[in-house]
Motif scaffolding. Structure first.
Motif, mmCIF file in Angstrom:
data_model
loop_
_atom_site.group_PDB
_atom_site.id
_atom_site.type_symbol
_atom_site.label_atom_id
_atom_site.label_comp_id
_atom_site.label_asym_id
_atom_site.label_seq_id
_atom_site.Cartn_x
_atom_site.Cartn_y
_atom_site.Cartn_z
ATOM 1 N N GLY A 32 -3.434 6.749 3.790
ATOM 2 C CA GLY A 32 -2.007 6.625 3.581
ATOM 3 C C GLY A 32 -1.698 6.219 2.162
ATOM 4 N N MET A 33 -0.457 6.407 1.804
ATOM 5 C CA MET A 33 -0.001 6.059 0.461
ATOM 6 C C MET A 33 1.340 5.357 0.539
ATOM 7 N N ALA A 34 1.675 4.645 -0.511
ATOM 8 C CA ALA A 34 2.892 3.835 -0.468
ATOM 9 C C ALA A 34 3.481 3.673 -1.859
ATOM 10 N N TRP A 35 4.714 3.199 -1.878
ATOM 11 C CA TRP A 35 5.399 2.798 -3.098
ATOM 12 C C TRP A 35 5.811 1.335 -2.980
ATOM 13 N N PHE A 36 5.573 0.609 -4.044
ATOM 14 C CA PHE A 36 6.031 -0.760 -4.194
ATOM 15 C C PHE A 36 6.844 -0.840 -5.468
ATOM 16 N N ARG A 37 7.566 -1.919 -5.641
ATOM 17 C CA ARG A 37 8.307 -2.127 -6.884
ATOM 18 C C ARG A 37 8.261 -3.603 -7.263
ATOM 19 N N GLN A 38 8.453 -3.834 -8.547
ATOM 20 C CA GLN A 38 8.366 -5.200 -9.047
ATOM 21 C C GLN A 38 9.309 -5.395 -10.215
ATOM 22 N N VAL A 39 9.991 -6.529 -10.209
ATOM 23 C CA VAL A 39 10.811 -6.936 -11.341
ATOM 24 C C VAL A 39 10.170 -8.172 -11.950
ATOM 25 N N PRO A 40 10.409 -8.438 -13.217
ATOM 26 C CA PRO A 40 9.773 -9.589 -13.872
ATOM 27 C C PRO A 40 10.070 -10.885 -13.143
ATOM 28 N N ALA A 48 8.168 1.797 0.510
ATOM 29 C CA ALA A 48 7.965 2.825 1.536
ATOM 30 C C ALA A 48 6.494 3.164 1.626
ATOM 31 N N ALA A 49 6.078 3.628 2.794
ATOM 32 C CA ALA A 49 4.698 4.064 3.000
ATOM 33 C C ALA A 49 4.678 5.239 3.957
ATOM 34 N N ILE A 50 3.629 6.048 3.829
ATOM 35 C CA ILE A 50 3.423 7.152 4.754
ATOM 36 C C ILE A 50 1.981 7.111 5.221
ATOM 37 N N ARG A 52 -1.230 8.658 7.138
ATOM 38 C CA ARG A 52 -1.752 9.999 7.393
ATOM 39 C C ARG A 52 -1.793 10.304 8.887
ATOM 40 N N SER A 53 -2.244 9.328 9.670
ATOM 41 C CA SER A 53 -2.339 9.519 11.116
ATOM 42 C C SER A 53 -0.945 9.514 11.722
ATOM 43 N N GLY A 54 -0.543 10.653 12.221
ATOM 44 C CA GLY A 54 0.769 10.749 12.829
ATOM 45 C C GLY A 54 1.908 10.926 11.849
ATOM 46 N N GLU A 55 1.594 10.907 10.551
ATOM 47 C CA GLU A 55 2.618 11.059 9.509
ATOM 48 C C GLU A 55 3.769 10.077 9.717
ATOM 49 N N ILE A 56 3.415 8.871 10.082
ATOM 50 C CA ILE A 56 4.426 7.840 10.303
ATOM 51 C C ILE A 56 4.856 7.266 8.954
ATOM 52 N N THR A 57 6.153 7.057 8.823
ATOM 53 C CA THR A 57 6.698 6.483 7.601
ATOM 54 C C THR A 57 7.283 5.105 7.874
ATOM 55 N N TYR A 58 7.259 4.285 6.846
ATOM 56 C CA TYR A 58 7.799 2.930 6.907
ATOM 57 C C TYR A 58 8.690 2.741 5.687
ATOM 58 N N TYR A 59 9.782 2.011 5.868
ATOM 59 C CA TYR A 59 10.703 1.757 4.766
ATOM 60 C C TYR A 59 11.149 0.306 4.761
ATOM 61 N N GLU A 60 11.351 -0.199 3.577
ATOM 62 C CA GLU A 60 11.998 -1.496 3.425
ATOM 63 C C GLU A 60 13.465 -1.328 3.808
ATOM 64 N N ASP A 61 14.036 -2.323 4.439
ATOM 65 C CA ASP A 61 15.372 -2.173 5.018
ATOM 66 C C ASP A 61 16.419 -1.732 4.006
ATOM 67 N N SER A 62 16.362 -2.258 2.793
ATOM 68 C CA SER A 62 17.416 -1.967 1.821
ATOM 69 C C SER A 62 17.389 -0.527 1.300
ATOM 70 N N VAL A 63 16.317 0.206 1.557
ATOM 71 C CA VAL A 63 16.243 1.578 1.058
ATOM 72 C C VAL A 63 16.346 2.614 2.179
ATOM 73 N N LYS A 64 16.372 2.155 3.418
ATOM 74 C CA LYS A 64 16.486 3.095 4.538
ATOM 75 C C LYS A 64 17.757 3.924 4.410
ATOM 76 N N THR A 68 13.324 8.561 0.533
ATOM 77 C CA THR A 68 12.463 9.326 1.428
ATOM 78 C C THR A 68 11.088 9.483 0.799
ATOM 79 N N ILE A 69 10.060 9.094 1.537
ATOM 80 C CA ILE A 69 8.684 9.275 1.075
ATOM 81 C C ILE A 69 8.128 10.545 1.715
ATOM 82 N N SER A 70 7.389 11.310 0.930
ATOM 83 C CA SER A 70 6.790 12.537 1.440
ATOM 84 C C SER A 70 5.508 12.800 0.664
ATOM 85 N N ARG A 71 4.809 13.845 1.064
ATOM 86 C CA ARG A 71 3.547 14.155 0.387
ATOM 87 C C ARG A 71 3.337 15.655 0.377
ATOM 88 N N ASP A 72 2.416 16.105 -0.466
ATOM 89 C CA ASP A 72 2.096 17.524 -0.473
ATOM 90 C C ASP A 72 1.073 17.817 0.618
#
Length: 125
Positions: A32-40, A48-50, A52-64, A68-72
């Motif tokens: 699986g792969m994900a995105w995180f963010r950081q401010v100083p 967000a994360a995706i 591989r098994s089941g192509e399940i996605t997860y999102y932080e509440d403020s970005v739902k 959208t996370i996706s992959r090739d």
């Protein structure tokens, strides 16, 4: 595994950006792969994360509903489509990869094995 993030930039509030993260050097499949963010001065935050098994996605509440996370098809690149951006979305965005099955903890940075270098996203009001 090397991860190369790109696509960041400066955008006005309400605008859109699409981040990309290209993976290379794999010797086995990702789980699986994900995105995180950081401010100083703050901890790295899950976005967000995706899985591989089941192509399940997860999102932080403020970005739902906005991000959208996706992959090739080969799982070599993961994308983060960001719409209706807000000034509070301003951060350095990092992509991450996990090379083993996670039963839980997809939102925890410590569970990821590989990280990209980050790409700056700035949203002006």
């Amino acid at each position: 595994v090397q991860l190369q993030a790109s696509g960041g930039g400066l955008v006005q509030a309400g605008g859109s950006l699409r981040l990309s993260c290209a993976a290379s050097g794999r010797t086995s499949s990702t789980y699986g792969m994900a995105w995180f963010r950081q401010v100083p001065g703050k901890e790295r935050e899950f976005v967000a994360a995706i899985r591989r098994s089941g192509e399940i996605t997860y999102y932080e509440d403020s970005v739902k509903g906005r991000f959208t996370i996706s992959r090739d098809s080969a799982w070599n690149t993961v994308y983060l489509q960001m719409n209706n951006l807000k000034p509070e979305d301003t951060a350095v965005y990092y992509c991450a990869d996990v090379g083993r099955m996670l039963v839980a903890g997809w939102r925890l940075a410590r569970n990821y094995d590989y990280w990209g270098q980050g790409t700056q996203v700035t949203v002006s009001s």
